[in-house]
Design a protein around this motif. Structure first.
Motif, PDB file in Angstrom:
ATOM      1  N   UNK A   1      59.598  25.726  43.442  1.00 12.97           N
ATOM      2  CA  UNK A   1      59.872  24.345  43.065  1.00 12.97           C
ATOM      3  C   UNK A   1      61.296  24.183  42.539  1.00 12.97           C
ATOM      4  N   UNK A   2      61.792  22.942  42.600  1.00 13.27           N
ATOM      5  CA  UNK A   2      63.087  22.637  41.996  1.00 13.27           C
ATOM      6  C   UNK A   2      62.867  22.189  40.547  1.00 13.27           C
ATOM      7  N   UNK A   3      63.921  21.708  39.887  1.00 14.18           N
ATOM      8  CA  UNK A   3      63.820  21.286  38.480  1.00 14.18           C
ATOM      9  C   UNK A   3      62.878  20.109  38.267  1.00 14.18           C
ATOM     10  N   UNK A   4      62.664  19.293  39.284  1.00 12.70           N
ATOM     11  CA  UNK A   4      61.765  18.145  39.168  1.00 12.70           C
ATOM     12  C   UNK A   4      60.338  18.500  39.616  1.00 12.70           C
ATOM     13  N   UNK A   5      60.084  19.788  39.779  1.00 12.25           N
ATOM     14  CA  UNK A   5      58.786  20.319  40.227  1.00 12.25           C
ATOM     15  C   UNK A   5      58.407  19.826  41.618  1.00 12.25           C
ATOM     16  N   UNK A   6      59.416  19.631  42.458  1.00  9.76           N
ATOM     17  CA  UNK A   6      59.184  19.272  43.858  1.00  9.76           C
ATOM     18  C   UNK A   6      59.139  20.552  44.675  1.00  9.76           C
ATOM     19  N   UNK A   7      58.247  20.575  45.662  1.00 10.07           N
ATOM     20  CA  UNK A   7      58.063  21.748  46.503  1.00 10.07           C
ATOM     21  C   UNK A   7      59.288  22.000  47.375  1.00 10.07           C
ATOM     22  N   UNK A   8      59.870  23.185  47.215  1.00 13.09           N
ATOM     23  CA  UNK A   8      60.946  23.638  48.100  1.00 13.09           C
ATOM     24  C   UNK A   8      60.322  24.368  49.283  1.00 13.09           C
ATOM     25  N   UNK A   9      59.394  25.292  48.962  1.00 15.15           N
ATOM     26  CA  UNK A   9      58.750  26.091  50.004  1.00 15.15           C
ATOM     27  C   UNK A   9      57.472  26.715  49.464  1.00 15.15           C
ATOM     28  N   UNK A  10      56.570  27.010  50.385  1.00 13.73           N
ATOM     29  CA  UNK A  10      55.348  27.756  50.092  1.00 13.73           C
ATOM     30  C   UNK A  10      55.422  29.032  50.905  1.00 13.73           C
ATOM     31  N   UNK A  11      55.218  30.171  50.256  1.00 14.18           N
ATOM     32  CA  UNK A  11      55.241  31.437  50.986  1.00 14.18           C
ATOM     33  C   UNK A  11      54.092  32.328  50.543  1.00 14.18           C
ATOM     34  N   UNK A  12      53.459  32.953  51.522  1.00 18.50           N
ATOM     35  CA  UNK A  12      52.449  33.974  51.253  1.00 18.50           C
ATOM     36  C   UNK A  12      53.181  35.307  51.294  1.00 18.50           C
ATOM     37  N   UNK A  13      53.342  35.914  50.126  1.00 22.97           N
ATOM     38  CA  UNK A  13      54.198  37.085  50.011  1.00 22.97           C
ATOM     39  C   UNK A  13      53.472  38.414  50.208  1.00 22.97           C
ATOM     40  N   UNK A  14      52.197  38.484  49.816  1.00 20.00           N
ATOM     41  CA  UNK A  14      51.470  39.749  49.902  1.00 20.00           C
ATOM     42  C   UNK A  14      50.039  39.499  50.351  1.00 20.00           C
TER      43      UNK A  14
END
Length: 187
Positions: free
Chosen positions: A93-106
């Motif tokens: 998220x950015x400073x305004x809690x807006x979604x930048x990206x969703x990633x499944x890491x593991x």
């Protein structure tokens, strides 16, 4: 030009609408897709799940604001419910809690997954995230955070604090339920 009817008798449509797995009838769908000849056939489980994933991505595009715990729980429940193996994912998220990206890491086994804080920090820096919401699923359907869940949350929080990235929450998805560790005072 004669019209082609795609209506079939109930018994025929019932027969085509049942999907079998291992010889057992396991799924009945009212959703249909066109096959390569243009005929409507019952959508398979994988086709339905693929479209559901696209619908979730459409509902939560980049820029979606994570303004409450309920939004976070709903988002991760939509993303991780029904997974057969434990999957660790992060909403950046950015400073305004807006979604930048969703990633499944593991992705791990049915009972655990190994999480590397270095990789989470690296992804946050690559995406220039100011905050993250962590999540993973419990294929066992247990909604209670384990001791390992609490420990990795603390480790990730410390690692991300070093690079000025806030951990807002850690959501556990168990079946169709999602539990906020922040709500439980564990973040």
């Amino acid at each position: 030009m004669p019209q082609q009817s795609i209506i079939t008798s109930f018994s025929e449509s019932e027969e085509t609408a049942l999907e079998t797995v291992g010889g057992n009838i396991s799924f009945f769908s009212h959703l249909h897709v066109r096959d390569t000849q243009g005929n409507y056939v019952m959508a398979s489980v994988s086709q339905i799940l693929t479209e559901a994933t696209r619908a979730v991505d459409f509902r939560y595009p980049a820029g979606t604001v994570f303004e409450s715990l309920e939004v976070s729980e709903e988002f991760f429940r939509a993303k991780l419910a029904g997974r057969e193996r434990e999957t660790f994912a992060v909403a950046f998220l950015n400073n305004q809690h807006q979604l930048i990206a969703y990633e499944e890491l593991f992705i791990g086994s049915i009972a655990s997954t190994e999480i590397h804080p270095r990789e989470v920090v690296r992804a946050a820096l690559r995406l220039n995230a100011a905050a993250v919401i962590l999540s993973h699923n419990h294929p066992s359907f247990s909604t209670e955070p384990s001791r390992a869940d609490v420990q990795i949350t603390v480790r990730l929080k410390k690692a991300l604090e070093l690079v000025a990235v806030r951990v807002i929450d850690h959501i556990i998805v168990a079946g169709n339920e999602a539990v906020s560790m922040a709500r439980k005072g564990l973040v």
